[in-house]
Write an enzyme that holds these catalytic residues in place. Structure first.
Site, PDB file in Angstrom:
ATOM      1  N   ARG A 125     -10.712  22.166  46.899  1.00  0.00           N
ATOM      2  CA  ARG A 125      -9.186  22.548  47.307  1.00  0.00           C
ATOM      3  C   ARG A 125      -8.427  21.536  47.959  1.00  0.00           C
ATOM      4  NH1 ARG A 125      -9.805  29.033  48.588  1.00  0.00           N
ATOM      5  NH2 ARG A 125      -8.111  29.202  47.310  1.00  0.00           N
ATOM      6  N   GLN A 130      -4.428  21.634  43.222  1.00  0.00           N
ATOM      7  CA  GLN A 130      -3.761  22.841  43.274  1.00  0.00           C
ATOM      8  C   GLN A 130      -3.410  23.499  42.067  1.00  0.00           C
ATOM      9  OE1 GLN A 130      -0.376  22.073  46.000  1.00  0.00           O
ATOM     10  NE2 GLN A 130      -1.533  22.450  47.727  1.00  0.00           N
ATOM     11  N   ASP A 133      -6.200  25.441  40.648  1.00  0.00           N
ATOM     12  CA  ASP A 133      -6.929  26.428  41.539  1.00  0.00           C
ATOM     13  C   ASP A 133      -6.938  27.899  41.089  1.00  0.00           C
ATOM     14  OD1 ASP A 133      -8.116  27.569  43.542  1.00  0.00           O
ATOM     15  OD2 ASP A 133      -6.890  26.952  45.329  1.00  0.00           O
ATOM     16  N   SER A 136      -6.884  30.608  44.036  1.00  0.00           N
ATOM     17  CA  SER A 136      -5.730  30.964  44.563  1.00  0.00           C
ATOM     18  C   SER A 136      -4.865  31.669  43.872  1.00  0.00           C
ATOM     19  CB  SER A 136      -4.973  29.314  45.144  1.00  0.00           C
ATOM     20  OG  SER A 136      -5.764  29.019  46.011  1.00  0.00           O
ATOM     21  N   TYR A 229     -10.895  26.834  56.537  1.00  0.00           N
ATOM     22  CA  TYR A 229     -11.679  28.217  56.350  1.00  0.00           C
ATOM     23  C   TYR A 229     -12.187  28.324  57.838  1.00  0.00           C
ATOM     24  CZ  TYR A 229     -11.909  27.239  51.261  1.00  0.00           C
ATOM     25  OH  TYR A 229     -11.635  26.980  49.934  1.00  0.00           O
TER      26      TYR A 229
END
Length: 372
Positions: A125, A130, A133, A136, A229
């Site tokens: 990530r 992006q 992804d 997401s 995270y």
């Protein structure tokens, strides 16, 4: 891309309506010379007709075996059955949410056929990734749908209303977890007029929650971890968090749970005792149900009543928004496969993998070592 064949079969997972290739992305691939074979009906769940694929240049196949026969590259949302994987030719590249380690037969089929498997849930990530992804993009749809389900289940209005019968106060909505799904849930609940709070053990999410009009719920416990995270809480931290959260939930009308720790079961945040302390008519929608749920009472795929509190554990929420979810997913997939469908691949008529590219090397299963 002469000679390269891309196959797409209908998804077989129960309730799955998404598709990994849309007519839009099909047209872009066929424009480069790829041969696309799509099983008839593969896009019906997402409202993409067979004619739309044909007009985009795809060949239509009557069954999965024909669609995937001799394919160099297979695109999917959820993993095909092990029997389908065993029928692919050796060396076929497979791209999708594959979870190869979650099913022994699936992992064995991938290994035996020497498939080049790219489980997109493994994609690093990073900023560069992006546009690829899928986690997401699909989480955004899931967060949106979770709030709509909560609004439907709640026996209250979300917005404040002034009526001839008096003023109705807005519902108090708490979003647990401020990842992509949680932030979309906050934005959606706010648009519906609710009084919204966001809770996350990562303190850095405060700014994101507040930027969407929500109030950050600070319980005095931080679990900031690496890579954006959350880390696992200690027993003492969890006990203090639960005590403070339990008191706060007594005034909440709707909870939407979205908290997750990658590769692990969802953290249990809402205990049975907390639910028992909530007002009758309150609603919990647990988006984390697929990995065990954030609520102790969540039953995946079920909606239950616990002392007057509704607890819903919907599965595969992204599939409920199949049109836009598929469009986002297919664009993510297109951007990823572009990594090995370069000009050299076009000229040679073969897939070209640069294993020094961390996005390929870290996503492929098993992971490959990057040369220094």
């Amino acid at each position: 891309m002469a000679g390269i064949t891309i196959g797409i079969a209908s998804e077989t997972a129960t309730g799955e309506r998404r598709v990994a290739l849309t007519p839009e992305t099909c047209k872009k691939l066929t424009a480069r010379g790829a041969r696309i074979r799509v099983q008839r009906g593969a896009g019906h769940g997402a409202s993409f007709s067979d004619d739309a694929y044909a007009q985009a240049g795809a060949e239509l196949a009557d069954d999965a075996a024909t669609a995937l026969d001799g394919a160099d590259l297979v695109l999917c949302v959820q993993p095909p059955p092990s029997t389908t994987l065993s029928g692919l030719r050796e060396g076929t590249a497979l791209v999708g949410l594959l979870a190869p380690q979650a099913d022994a037969a699936r992992g064995e089929a991938i290994a035996q056929r020497k498939l080049i498997a790219f489980p997109l849930e493994r994609l690093p990530r990073t900023t560069r990734a992006q546009a690829m992804d899928v986690l997401s993009s699909q989480a955004g749809m899931a967060g949106y749908k979770a709030v709509l389900i909560a609004a439907q289940l709640a026996p209250r209005f979300f917005p404040m209303l002034t009526t001839a019968a008096g003023t109705i106060r807005p519902s108090k909505v708490l979003i647990v977890g401020a990842g992509v799904a949680g932030l979309q849930a906050i934005a959606t609940a706010k648009r519906l007029g609710a009084q919204v709070e966001g809770f996350d053990v990562r303190p850095e999410t405060r700014e994101q929650i507040e930027s969407l009009g929500g109030r950050f719920l600070d319980l005095g416990v931080s679990a900031a971890g690496e890579g954006g995270y959350a880390r696992a809480l200690t027993d003492e931290e969890r006990a203090e968090q639960q005590r403070r959260l339990g008191e706060h939930l007594k005034s909440i009308d709707v909870i939407v749970c979205t908290a997750a720790v990658p590769g692990r079961p969802a953290p249990k945040i809402i205990s049975a005792a907390m639910v028992a302390g909530m007002k009758p008519g309150s609603v919990i929608v647990d988006l984390a149900a697929e990995t065990g749920g954030n609520c102790e009472l969540t039953q995946p795929g079920e909606t239950i009543d616990s002392g007057g509190v509704t607890v819903a554990g919907p599965l595969n929420l992204a599939s409920q928004g199949a049109v836009h979810a598929s469009e986002m997913y297919a664009r993510n997939v297109l951007n990823f496969v572009n990594l090995f469908l370069d000009e050299k691949a076009v000229e040679a008529g073969a897939l070209s993998f640069d294993w020094d590219d961390e996005l390929l090397a870290r996503t492929v299963w098993p992971e490959r070592t990057i040369n220094a």
